[in-house]
Scaffold this motif. Structure first.
Motif, short mmCIF file in Angstrom:
data_model
loop_
_atom_site.label_atom_id
_atom_site.label_comp_id
_atom_site.label_asym_id
_atom_site.label_seq_id
_atom_site.Cartn_x
_atom_site.Cartn_y
_atom_site.Cartn_z
N ALA A 125 0.84 -1.21 0.00
CA ALA A 125 0.00 0.00 0.00
C ALA A 125 0.87 1.25 0.00
O ALA A 125 0.57 2.23 -0.71
CB ALA A 125 -0.92 -0.01 1.22
N ILE A 126 1.95 1.24 0.77
CA ILE A 126 2.86 2.39 0.80
C ILE A 126 3.48 2.61 -0.58
O ILE A 126 3.60 3.74 -1.06
CB ILE A 126 3.96 2.19 1.87
N ARG A 127 3.86 1.52 -1.23
CA ARG A 127 4.46 1.63 -2.56
C ARG A 127 3.50 2.24 -3.59
O ARG A 127 3.91 3.00 -4.45
CB ARG A 127 4.90 0.25 -3.05
N LYS A 128 2.23 1.90 -3.47
CA LYS A 128 1.27 2.23 -4.53
C LYS A 128 0.48 3.51 -4.28
O LYS A 128 -0.19 4.01 -5.19
CB LYS A 128 0.30 1.07 -4.71
N ASN A 129 0.51 4.06 -3.06
CA ASN A 129 -0.36 5.20 -2.73
C ASN A 129 0.45 6.41 -2.28
O ASN A 129 1.60 6.30 -1.86
CB ASN A 129 -1.34 4.80 -1.63
#
Length: 333
Positions: A125-129
């Motif tokens: 989630a951190i990578r994508k948002n």
């Protein structure tokens, strides 16, 4: 009568066999208790026999533990129990991807990676948002993994600096009662962030980045009036923000930045009549594009087993208390 099948796992050497089976076969015994088939260890091999589904699950468990070990990671009882549970729930493929995903290597040469699927989804989630909320109890790796992602982003020139902040609110103690200047007053509140950075970067590199301003650690009040661009920003202990503070912080977001907000809604130190900004933000922003809200639970706790039991006991107590209050309200209507 179910069909009985047999499969054999062969180890490369004695060291690998001991790592997977455990001291005095404790890992093997744990797997034998968890599945319906039979396990027999002999001559550098394990023979699995039983019903088709049981044998397949046991083989998947061995395959994933061998993959983890061959990646250079230790195999402890935690990994064994977690792998058994994930395979039983049909999560073998996700587990395989998680085991192969390393964020970075610390100054001491230790690989930093997710230890549970909840943690891995948090990292994804951190990578994508643009903004990610990581909400869950102590021991789930919320802060440490966020710091690891921040360091990864800095080292790979995805951001120019790391900004770490948290509200200076603790149970029973106010800043004014602590000795020293403002920096000395806030240091105790920021210690978990210092510890994570020191572990990942090494104390010497961390201090160098701190002196250069590449890493900035400050109380939340210092964020007002700023626009934070090309930075990886982490707000820790966010359950202790007010709604006004949370809105102020989130609107500091600038171009080229990422934000991670972490907190535990069960450990709020705000006054009883003050709502948590984290709880409100979770409701308001859950469906906003570019923002992810991940909830970790007792399954993601990487501490002594008793910590998970404590967390679950408190959750049950709170659920029962809430149910009794609702029942009382309904009876009065």
């Amino acid at each position: 009568m179910p069909q009985i099948v047999e499969k054999v796992i062969t180890f490369r050497d004695r060291q690998e066999e001991t790592a997977i089976l455990g001291n005095q076969d404790e890992h093997l015994n744990q797997m034998a208790r968890s599945f319906g088939g039979q396990l027999v260890s002999r001559g550098g091999q394990v023979t699995i026999s039983g019903a088709v589904e049981d044998v397949e699950q046991m083989k998947q468990t061995f395959d994933e533990l061998l993959y983890l070990y061959r990646q250079g990671s230790p195999v402890t009882m935690h990994e064994v129990k977690y792998t058994v549970g994930a395979v039983a729930e049909g999560e073998a493929q996700a587990l395989h991807t998680m085991f192969g995903d390393t964020i970075l290597t610390t100054a001491r040469g230790r690989a930093v990676k997710a230890k549970t699927l909840g943690q891995w989804r948090y990292i994804e989630a951190i990578r994508k948002n643009h903004i990610t909320f990581g909400i869950g109890p102590a021991g789930t790796g919320k802060t440490y993994l966020a710091v690891a992602m921040a360091v990864y982003s800095l080292k790979n020139k995805m951001v120019d600096r790391i900004i770490l902040t948290r509200p200076a609110v603790e149970a029973g103690e106010k800043l004014g009662f602590l000795p020293g200047d403002m920096q000395e007053k806030v240091d105790p509140y920021l210690r978990p962030l210092y510890d994570a950075l020191g572990d990942i970067l090494g104390q010497e590199t961390f201090q160098k980045y701190l002196l250069r301003g590449t890493i900035e650690v400050a109380p939340l009040a210092y964020m007002r009036g700023r626009t934070l661009e090309d930075a990886f920003i982490i707000l820790d202990e966010a359950q202790n923000t007010t709604p006004q503070q949370m809105k102020m912080f989130l609107t500091r977001f600038g171009f080229g930045s990422k934000m991670v907000v972490t907190g535990d809604l069960t450990q709020t130190d705000l006054l009883r009549n003050v709502p948590s900004g984290l709880k409100q933000a979770q409701k308001i922003l859950a469906s906003v594009p570019g923002i992810a809200c991940l909830t970790l639970d007792e399954k993601d706790v990487i501490r002594h087993e008793v910590v998970s039991r404590i967390i679950r006991a408190y959750e049950l107590f709170e659920e029962q208390t809430e149910a009794r209050l609702k029942e009382k309200e309904n009876s009065q209507q």
